[in-house]
Enzyme design. Structure first.
Site, PDB file in Angstrom:
ATOM      1  N   TYR A 113      50.553  40.080 -66.612  1.00  0.00           N
ATOM      2  CA  TYR A 113      51.665  40.660 -65.873  1.00  0.00           C
ATOM      3  C   TYR A 113      52.491  39.709 -65.014  1.00  0.00           C
ATOM      4  O   TYR A 113      53.576  40.086 -64.574  1.00  0.00           O
ATOM      5  CB  TYR A 113      51.145  41.777 -64.959  1.00  0.00           C
ATOM      6  CG  TYR A 113      50.584  42.955 -65.708  1.00  0.00           C
ATOM      7  CD1 TYR A 113      51.322  44.112 -65.876  1.00  0.00           C
ATOM      8  CD2 TYR A 113      49.294  42.915 -66.241  1.00  0.00           C
ATOM      9  CE1 TYR A 113      50.803  45.207 -66.552  1.00  0.00           C
ATOM     10  CE2 TYR A 113      48.765  43.999 -66.927  1.00  0.00           C
ATOM     11  CZ  TYR A 113      49.523  45.148 -67.085  1.00  0.00           C
ATOM     12  OH  TYR A 113      49.003  46.224 -67.771  1.00  0.00           O
ATOM     13  N   THR A 144      52.494  50.105 -74.057  1.00  0.00           N
ATOM     14  CA  THR A 144      52.031  48.860 -73.463  1.00  0.00           C
ATOM     15  C   THR A 144      50.904  49.047 -72.451  1.00  0.00           C
ATOM     16  O   THR A 144      50.371  48.061 -71.934  1.00  0.00           O
ATOM     17  CB  THR A 144      53.211  48.139 -72.799  1.00  0.00           C
ATOM     18  OG1 THR A 144      53.990  49.090 -72.052  1.00  0.00           O
ATOM     19  CG2 THR A 144      54.112  47.509 -73.850  1.00  0.00           C
ATOM     20  N   GLU A 145      50.555  50.292 -72.146  1.00  0.00           N
ATOM     21  CA  GLU A 145      49.366  50.618 -71.351  1.00  0.00           C
ATOM     22  C   GLU A 145      48.922  52.019 -71.727  1.00  0.00           C
ATOM     23  O   GLU A 145      49.733  52.960 -71.706  1.00  0.00           O
ATOM     24  CB  GLU A 145      49.654  50.639 -69.840  1.00  0.00           C
ATOM     25  CG  GLU A 145      49.650  49.331 -69.127  1.00  0.00           C
ATOM     26  CD  GLU A 145      49.780  49.525 -67.614  1.00  0.00           C
ATOM     27  OE1 GLU A 145      49.563  50.668 -67.134  1.00  0.00           O
ATOM     28  OE2 GLU A 145      50.114  48.561 -66.927  1.00  0.00           O
ATOM     29  N   SER A 146      47.665  52.195 -72.046  1.00  0.00           N
ATOM     30  CA  SER A 146      47.083  53.525 -72.172  1.00  0.00           C
ATOM     31  C   SER A 146      45.573  53.396 -72.176  1.00  0.00           C
ATOM     32  O   SER A 146      45.019  52.523 -72.850  1.00  0.00           O
ATOM     33  CB  SER A 146      47.552  54.238 -73.441  1.00  0.00           C
ATOM     34  OG  SER A 146      47.243  55.613 -73.368  1.00  0.00           O
TER      35      SER A 146
END
Length: 404
Positions: free
Chosen positions: A186, A336-338
């Protein structure tokens, strides 16, 4: 020849706008979205017709007015697309045409019935999208593809006390990431760009790199470019910002400008891959400009924050939201996030546990397993004990790690 008139009072519709959660921090906090409703009264339209009912001219009376109506809180479905007035369904039984007597001057005022706007908070198990809707696999408009094939995973190079992991510690972490072809990180602090890229090369992986802070974009881009040292074949995507619009930390215009500027600078440095901004699925649906500025749609989506979805249906929920994002922007969507936490407090049907985390991950893999490209990044590789819990994350902020 005399004409008759009738007036149609325009329909008042409810337009839903997703009120964004509290500011999002680099710790990746999540909160339920709040939906605020606003009623819009449209001016009265007078339509002049002849004795045969053929329109001759129109006249507008009144002004547009808006007023707030009670709000509800949930995230079971994102807000509707913009311009709901144009997209509203017609009434089931349209009002009859006014009777016009030949040679008579007739004036009839018809109040059209109010049409309930589709409830954006309804469970997503409703009717399937029509065939005309843009497919999830819609290509990006500029021909740049999402990351390479395989499943992705999110990673943060921080120790439990918040300090920076060493190059060796990062390499040790990467040695445990078998089965994940792309690793998302990130920021540019902690010398993580060169250390993570070095580990990715050694373990035959690619990276989804991130520049979180756009307020100091020039310096952060320089750190990233210097840290990458032209290892562009290892970089699958560069993200500019993460949930900045959803968290209220930047405007849509600011993010779009940052993405375009960063892409230009990165191209000058030799990087030719995708450049995107990442935000929550509901922020992207409400602001498709974010997707259009990106080379594909990059959405964070966690079924755990929907109280009506249990772990076994996580993949179904997330796949549905990815489809809605693509429908809004006409581009391929990558999640992109899960993931799912293994500890914390229950959120309705969403209950944290080790077993439920495994169920959710299996459901997510099954839902995205047939994609030709890396359409899913699991969140996250390891627990993040350096994070701080808050009231909006059900005490689960530290416990999303998939690996021990």
């Amino acid at each position: 020849m005399k004409t008759g008139i009738f007036a149609i009072t325009a329909i008042s519709l409810l337009s839903a706008a997703s009120a964004l959660p509290q500011p999002y921090r680099v710790q990746n906090e999540k909160r339920a979205a709040v939906t605020n409703y606003v009623a819009v009264d449209v001016p009265k339209i007078l339509v002049w017709v002849d004795q045969n009912g053929k329109p001759v001219s129109t006249q507008t009376k009144g002004q547009v007015s808006t007023y707030a109506v009670p709000q509800e809180t949930a995230i079971t479905k994102p807000p509707p697309k913009k311009d709901p007035v144009k997209k509203a369904e017609p009434p089931a039984s349209p009002p009859p045409k006014p009777a016009v007597a030949v040679g008579a001057n007739v004036g009839v005022e018809i109040n059209a019935p109010k049409i309930p706007f589709p409830n954006p908070l309804a469970p997503f198990s409703g009717p399937k999208p029509t065939k005309e809707a843009a497919p999830t696999s819609a290509p990006s408009s500029n021909g740049i593809s999402p990351p390479t094939k395989g499943l992705g995973v999110c990673y943060a190079p921080y120790k439990g006390d918040g300090g920076c992991k060493s190059k060796q510690e990062i390499d040790d972490d990467f040695s445990k990431l078998d089965g994940y072809n792309v690793v998302r990180f990130y920021g540019v602090d902690c010398n993580q760009v060169p250390n993570i890229i070095s580990a990715a090369k050694k373990h035959n992986k690619q990276v989804f790199a991130g520049i979180f802070d756009i307020k100091d974009l020039d310096n952060n881009l320089k750190k990233f470019i210097d840290g990458a040292k032209s290892s562009w074949s290892t970089v699958a995507t560069v993200s500019i910002g993460n949930e900045l619009v959803n968290g209220g930390q930047a405007s849509v215009g600011d993010v779009v400008n940052a993405v375009n500027k960063a892409r230009s600078i990165l191209r000058g440095a030799g990087y030719q891959g995708p450049v995107v901004t990442v935000d929550t699925f509901n922020a992207l649906i409400a602001n498709p400009e974010l997707c259009k500025a990106s080379d594909y749609c990059a959405a964070n989506c966690h079924a755990f924050f929907d109280p009506n979805t249990d772990a076994s249906r996580a993949g179904e929920f997330v796949k549905k939201q990815a489809k809605l994002v693509s429908d809004a922007a006409g581009k391929k969507t990558v999640i992109t996030e899960s993931g799912w936490p293994k500890s914390g407090q229950a959120n309705g049907k969403a209950i944290p546990s080790q077993e439920n985390q495994q169920l959710a991950v299996q459901s997510l893999k099954a839902a995205f397993g047939n994609d030709d490209e890396a359409g899913l990044f699991l969140f996250s590789a390891f627990d993040d004990s350096w994070k701080k819990d808050n009231g909006g994350t059900f005490g689960a902020e530290k416990f999303w790690g998939i690996l021990p």
